[in-house]
Every structure is written in structure tokens, then in C-alpha cells.
Design a protein around this motif. Structure first.
Motif: not given
Length: 325
Positions: A147, A152, A154, A206, A209, A222, A224-225, A236, A239
């Protein structure tokens, strides 16, 4: 003069995982060190709690083998401190203990341990336990590095208390730049945004943002998962991506023969800012901004802010179609 690399960057992790063994008994260290070294691990050692914290912060090992009972700072406190620091919170900890009473084993897990082995130490058992936890840690590290490599950043955040469980190096830099802090808690706006949109995220929708601005730079967050679940929202993975409009400002400077500061003032006019706001952003007085703007009008051959913004926007869209005014 050559500046030495931080220890965690100097270690070769491409072919070897790094293990930190923490034990105040030299014989225990020797047995484990030899077994792990023969198995291909890079082995670091510490003989006290304070040394363990210092070495972990310097080396960022892939896993820690931690003696529970040591004089001074015991292993439980070492684990709590490692888990409280964003730089080391993600590192798996396996406790080594001669205490088998349930309350001690529970204490080890509550302090942040993922597993434990009992003394006397059996190297084969330790290697087997390590391998189980190293696979997940290795995959997580590879994901975080990938990432970062693609721009990106995280972070992992616990919804219940906003704690930063881990963050990539790029994420740490960005949080410091935009919020002035990189832990141990996520910035308040990030915590509020996460809690506000938890229900949507849990339903696999989603959420909007989150965006933070720093001059001509924008940082988006954002969801992500979900990494782990509990009754209070779980953990959580978020990103982050930074976008800069410095290229847009540079293009306006070249296109309209503006100075760098004039182009920056025009950029903020396009963004709908008034002179007082622009003055705060660029660190000048409103009177100075007004003079810059008068020169911009003259060079563009216009008389109003609206006309200047319109001309600039048309040119920007030709050169940067994705620009958002």
C-alpha cells in the motif's frame, strides 16, 4: 558524513524474519538464540524490560518472545507498553512463562499476547507456535508495504476507543503533517467519522470518505475492511491517499505567466476563497493578497474574480481533467 540507517531499515527482511527474545536468564537466551538462528531467523535479544522496549522501538521485530516474570519491569508491563505504542502495536507477542495458573495465562493474553509457551522452553514447540503467528504477521506486513509503495497509506483503528493499532510509515508521516500527531489515538475527526459510519460499513455499504486539507494538498480516508469484531464496533483498516494540486498551481503559473504566489492566490480564488481566507492560507495580509489579485486580473485581462476564476478553470480542465474546483 554518512547518516546511519535506523536499525529497522538496516535489517535485511527480504530473506529473514526478525525475532526479539526477551529474558533475564542467559541460558534461556542461548538455547532459543541458537535454535532460531539455525532456522534462518535474525535474532535480537534483550535482558530487561526497558532494554526490550528500546530494542523493539529501534528494530521493529516481526515477533517478540517475551519472558513473563523478570525483575523490575515484568513481561506483562512490557507487552502493555508495546501495544500502546503505534509503532509496535502490530507486533505479535508470545509469552514464555513458568506460571501455569489460569490467572497468569489470562493476564498474558489481556496484556496483548497472542499465545504462550511454558518453561522449560522446548525450541521445536516455540518454532511451531511462532510459525502460526508469523504467517499472518508476514502477510499483513507485505500488504502494508505494498500500500505504501503505491502511495496508499493505511492505519488500523479500534472503533471503541479510537486507538491506533498500527500504521504504515507513510501513514505516520501524513498524520503528523495534517494533524500534528501519529498516536496513540487516531485524530479526533477520524474517530468521529469512523463511529458515525460504522453501521453502513458493517452492512457492506461504503460510507462517504473523509477529507482533510493542508494548503493545496488533500488527504482522503476510506474504510477498507473490518479486521476484528466485538460488541463495540471492532477494528477497522482505513486506507489513506494524498492528492496534491501543486501541479495545477504550477500549470497556471506557466499558462498565464504568473509568479508562484500569484498562481497560488488564483488557485484559491478558483476554490471560492475570499481574500481574508487566502491571506490566512498563504501567510500574508489581506492587503497583500489584494495586490497579488490585481496583478492577476491585469495579466489575465479581466476585471472580476468570477471572470478570473472562470478563465483559470477552463485552462485547468484542459490540462488536468480530474481537477475538482
Amino acid at each position: 558524513m554518512t547518516v546511519p540507517q535506523p536499525l529497522h531499515q538496516a535489517l535485511d527482511r527480504s530473506n529473514s524474519d526478525v525475532v526479539l527474545i526477551v529474558d533475564d536468564v542467559p541460558d534461556n537466551l542461548a538455547v532459543l538464540h541458537d535454535a532460531l538462528d539455525e532456522s534462518g531467523y535474525t535474532v535480537l535479544v534483550a535482558t530487561s524490560g526497558s532494554a526490550a522496549l528500546a530494542r523493539a522501538g529501534q528494530a521493529l521485530p516481526d515477533i517478540v518472545l517475551l519472558d513473563a516474570m523478570m525483575p523490575g519491569m515484568d513481561g506483562f508491563e512490557v507487552a502493555r507498553r508495546l501495544k500502546a505504542a503505534p509503532e509496535t502495536a502490530h507486533i505479535p507477542i508470545i509469552f514464555m512463562t513458568g506460571l501455569t495458573e489460569t490467572e497468569h495465562l489470562v493476564a498474558a493474553l489481556e496484556a496483548g499476547g497472542v499465545d504462550y509457551v511454558t518453561k522449560p522452553i522446548r525450541p521445536k514447540e516455540v518454532l511451531a507456535r511462532m510459525n502460526v503467528h508469523m504467517q499472518g504477521a508476514r502477510q499483513a506486513r507485505q500488504t502494508r508495504n505494498a500500500l505504501d509503495a503505491f502511495g496508499y497509506a493505511s492505519i488500523a483503528v479500534r472503533a471503541a476507543d479510537g486507538r491506533l493499532l498500527w500504521q504504515t510509515p507513510l501513514a505516520r508521516q501524513l498524520l503528523l503533517a495534517y494533524y500534528g500527531s501519529s498516536g496513540p489515538l487516531a485524530p479526533a475527526p477520524v474517530q468521529a467519522w469512523l463511529r458515525r459510519h460504522l453501521r453502513e460499513a458493517e452492512q457492506l455499504v461504503e460510507p462517504p470518505r473523509l477529507t482533510a486539507e493542508l494548503g493545496a494538498r488533500r488527504l482522503t480516508f476510506r474504510l477498507h475492511q473490518q479486521l476484528g469484531q466485538d460488541e463495540e464496533g471492532g477494528d477497522w483498516l482505513i486506507v489513506m491517499r494524498e492528492v496534491s494540486d501543486d501541479a495545477v498551481i504550477g500549470a497556471m503559473s506557466l499558462s498565464f505567466k504568473l509568479t508562484a504566489r500569484e498562481a497560488e492566490v488564483l488557485y484559491w480564488v478558483v476554490k471560492g476563497k475570499i481574500n481574508r481566507d487566502i491571506a490566512d492560507i498563504v501567510g500574508a495580509s489581506p492587503a497583500t493578497v489584494k495586490k497579488h489579485l490585481e496583478r492577476v486580473f491585469d495579466k489575465l485581462g479581466v476585471e472580476t474574480r468570477t471572470a478570473a476564476a472562470g478563465m483559470a478553470m477552463n485552462r485547468i480542465r484542459q490540462l488536468h481533467p480530474s481537477f475538482e474546483g
